[in-house]
Design a protein around this motif. Structure first.
Motif, PDB file in Angstrom:
ATOM      1  N   GLY A 168      -8.816  -8.406  26.191  1.00 45.94           N
ATOM      2  CA  GLY A 168      -7.920  -9.362  26.826  1.00 45.94           C
ATOM      3  C   GLY A 168      -6.781  -9.811  25.927  1.00 45.94           C
ATOM      4  N   ALA A 169      -6.854  -9.464  24.649  1.00 49.38           N
ATOM      5  CA  ALA A 169      -5.803  -9.854  23.691  1.00 49.38           C
ATOM      6  C   ALA A 169      -5.567  -8.715  22.693  1.00 49.38           C
ATOM      7  N   ARG A 170      -5.501  -7.497  23.204  1.00 52.92           N
ATOM      8  CA  ARG A 170      -5.336  -6.322  22.343  1.00 52.92           C
ATOM      9  C   ARG A 170      -3.876  -6.167  21.916  1.00 52.92           C
ATOM     10  N   PHE A 171      -3.683  -5.580  20.727  1.00 49.75           N
ATOM     11  CA  PHE A 171      -2.320  -5.411  20.213  1.00 49.75           C
ATOM     12  C   PHE A 171      -2.253  -4.297  19.186  1.00 49.75           C
ATOM     13  N   LEU A 172      -1.027  -3.925  18.824  1.00 55.74           N
ATOM     14  CA  LEU A 172      -0.718  -2.961  17.773  1.00 55.74           C
ATOM     15  C   LEU A 172      -0.008  -3.708  16.655  1.00 55.74           C
ATOM     16  N   TYR A 173      -0.130  -3.199  15.426  1.00 59.54           N
ATOM     17  CA  TYR A 173       0.587  -3.771  14.288  1.00 59.54           C
ATOM     18  C   TYR A 173       1.584  -2.762  13.736  1.00 59.54           C
ATOM     19  N   LEU A 174       2.799  -3.221  13.468  1.00 61.57           N
ATOM     20  CA  LEU A 174       3.726  -2.527  12.596  1.00 61.57           C
ATOM     21  C   LEU A 174       3.745  -3.351  11.317  1.00 61.57           C
ATOM     22  N   SER A 175       3.394  -2.730  10.198  1.00 60.05           N
ATOM     23  CA  SER A 175       3.214  -3.462   8.949  1.00 60.05           C
ATOM     24  C   SER A 175       4.268  -3.058   7.922  1.00 60.05           C
ATOM     25  N   TRP A 176       4.816  -4.062   7.246  1.00 61.87           N
ATOM     26  CA  TRP A 176       5.832  -3.888   6.205  1.00 61.87           C
ATOM     27  C   TRP A 176       5.201  -4.095   4.847  1.00 61.87           C
ATOM     28  N   GLY A 177       5.600  -3.259   3.885  1.00 58.25           N
ATOM     29  CA  GLY A 177       5.085  -3.431   2.539  1.00 58.25           C
ATOM     30  C   GLY A 177       5.943  -2.731   1.506  1.00 58.25           C
ATOM     31  N   ALA A 178       5.763  -3.144   0.267  1.00 58.32           N
ATOM     32  CA  ALA A 178       6.441  -2.505  -0.858  1.00 58.32           C
ATOM     33  C   ALA A 178       5.517  -1.426  -1.413  1.00 58.32           C
ATOM     34  N   VAL A 179       6.097  -0.274  -1.691  1.00 50.63           N
ATOM     35  CA  VAL A 179       5.313   0.855  -2.198  1.00 50.63           C
ATOM     36  C   VAL A 179       5.619   1.045  -3.679  1.00 50.63           C
ATOM     37  N   THR A 180       4.553   1.008  -4.480  1.00 45.93           N
ATOM     38  CA  THR A 180       4.646   1.320  -5.908  1.00 45.93           C
ATOM     39  C   THR A 180       3.542   2.319  -6.203  1.00 45.93           C
ATOM     40  N   ASP A 181       3.926   3.434  -6.826  1.00 47.21           N
ATOM     41  CA  ASP A 181       2.983   4.538  -7.040  1.00 47.21           C
ATOM     42  C   ASP A 181       2.409   4.905  -5.669  1.00 47.21           C
ATOM     43  N   ASP A 182       1.105   4.817  -5.494  1.00 47.81           N
ATOM     44  CA  ASP A 182       0.491   5.114  -4.198  1.00 47.81           C
ATOM     45  C   ASP A 182      -0.015   3.856  -3.509  1.00 47.81           C
ATOM     46  N   ARG A 183       0.377   2.689  -4.013  1.00 49.33           N
ATOM     47  CA  ARG A 183      -0.092   1.426  -3.433  1.00 49.33           C
ATOM     48  C   ARG A 183       0.913   0.883  -2.422  1.00 49.33           C
ATOM     49  N   PHE A 184       0.394   0.401  -1.316  1.00 51.89           N
ATOM     50  CA  PHE A 184       1.190  -0.242  -0.277  1.00 51.89           C
ATOM     51  C   PHE A 184       0.816  -1.714  -0.284  1.00 51.89           C
ATOM     52  N   GLU A 185       1.752  -2.573  -0.698  1.00 50.11           N
ATOM     53  CA  GLU A 185       1.511  -4.025  -0.774  1.00 50.11           C
ATOM     54  C   GLU A 185       2.129  -4.687   0.454  1.00 50.11           C
ATOM     55  N   MET A 186       1.306  -4.886   1.483  1.00 50.30           N
ATOM     56  CA  MET A 186       1.801  -5.444   2.735  1.00 50.30           C
ATOM     57  C   MET A 186       2.246  -6.893   2.540  1.00 50.30           C
ATOM     58  N   PHE A 187       3.393  -7.242   3.150  1.00 47.65           N
ATOM     59  CA  PHE A 187       3.852  -8.627   3.080  1.00 47.65           C
ATOM     60  C   PHE A 187       4.250  -9.187   4.443  1.00 47.65           C
ATOM     61  N   ARG A 188       4.301  -8.353   5.470  1.00 45.59           N
ATOM     62  CA  ARG A 188       4.728  -8.844   6.784  1.00 45.59           C
ATOM     63  C   ARG A 188       4.251  -7.865   7.859  1.00 45.59           C
ATOM     64  N   ARG A 189       3.946  -8.404   9.066  1.00 41.93           N
ATOM     65  CA  ARG A 189       3.537  -7.544  10.182  1.00 41.93           C
ATOM     66  C   ARG A 189       4.200  -8.006  11.470  1.00 41.93           C
ATOM     67  N   ALA A 190       4.477  -7.036  12.314  1.00 39.90           N
ATOM     68  CA  ALA A 190       4.938  -7.320  13.674  1.00 39.90           C
ATOM     69  C   ALA A 190       3.785  -6.990  14.621  1.00 39.90           C
ATOM     70  N   LYS A 191       3.576  -7.853  15.583  1.00 40.78           N
ATOM     71  CA  LYS A 191       2.455  -7.728  16.511  1.00 40.78           C
ATOM     72  C   LYS A 191       2.998  -7.387  17.895  1.00 40.78           C
TER      73      LYS A 191
END
Length: 147
Positions: free
Chosen positions: A75-98
Motif C-alpha cells: 500500500g506504500a511501495r516505492f522506488l529509490y533513486l540514490s545520490w552519492g559520492a564515489v571514491t575508489d569503489d565506495r558509494f557514499e550515499m547522501f540523498r535519495r529521491a522517492k
C-alpha cells in the motif's frame, strides 16, 4: 512489469558552484536494488535511463508490486533513486529521491501489469535550488506513461 525511468537535466551539467562540487566530488545517481545502488550515472551526464522489472500481483482487487527494486510496505511501495559520492569503489550515499507507486495513475499501473507496455517515469534530476532532486517526487515533477 517492466519499468523505465528517464532522468533529464542532471545537476552537474549546470554552471556554478553546486555543479562544480558535484563534478569534483564524483557524485553519481543510481537506482537502489535492495541496499545496493546500481546502474550509477555521473551527475554531469546528459541523461540517465534505468530499466528493470518488478513483480506485480492482484491482492484483494488492488495491484501490489514487489521484488528487489521495490521498497516499503504493501500500500506504500516505492522506488529509490540514490545520490552519492564515489571514491575508489565506495558509494557514499547522501540523498535519495522517492518515487511512489501510489502516485502512478491507476489505469497506467494496471495497463503495465496487464502487459500493455513498459511503465515509464520521466523526471528532472535537478531540484529548484540546482542540487540533486530528493525526497518524494510526485506529479507534475514526474510524469508517468505506458509505452
Amino acid at each position: 512489469m517492466r519499468i523505465r525511468l528517464e532522468g533529464e537535466d542532471l545537476p552537474g551539467r549546470r554552471a556554478g558552484a553546486e555543479a562544480d562540487r558535484l563534478r569534483l566530488g564524483n557524485v553519481q545517481v543510481g537506482v537502489q536494488r535492495r541496499a545496493e545502488v546500481v546502474e550509477r550515472v555521473p551527475a554531469d551526464a546528459p541523461e540517465a535511463t534505468w530499466r528493470f522489472e518488478v513483480t506485480s500481483r492482484e491482492v484483494d482487487g488492488l495491484l501490489d508490486v514487489g521484488g528487489p527494486w521495490v521498497h516499503g510496505r504493501p500500500g506504500a511501495r516505492f522506488l529509490y533513486l540514490s545520490w552519492g559520492a564515489v571514491t575508489d569503489d565506495r558509494f557514499e550515499m547522501f540523498r535519495r529521491a522517492k518515487l511512489l507507486f501510489g502516485d502512478v495513475p491507476t489505469q497506467l499501473l494496471r495497463a503495465a501489469h496487464d502487459g500493455a507496455g513498459t511503465l515509464v517515469g520521466r523526471l528532472r534530476l535537478t531540484d529548484a535550488d540546482g542540487g540533486p532532486v530528493c525526497a518524494r517526487v510526485r506529479p507534475p515533477d514526474i510524469t508517468w506513461s505506458v509505452q
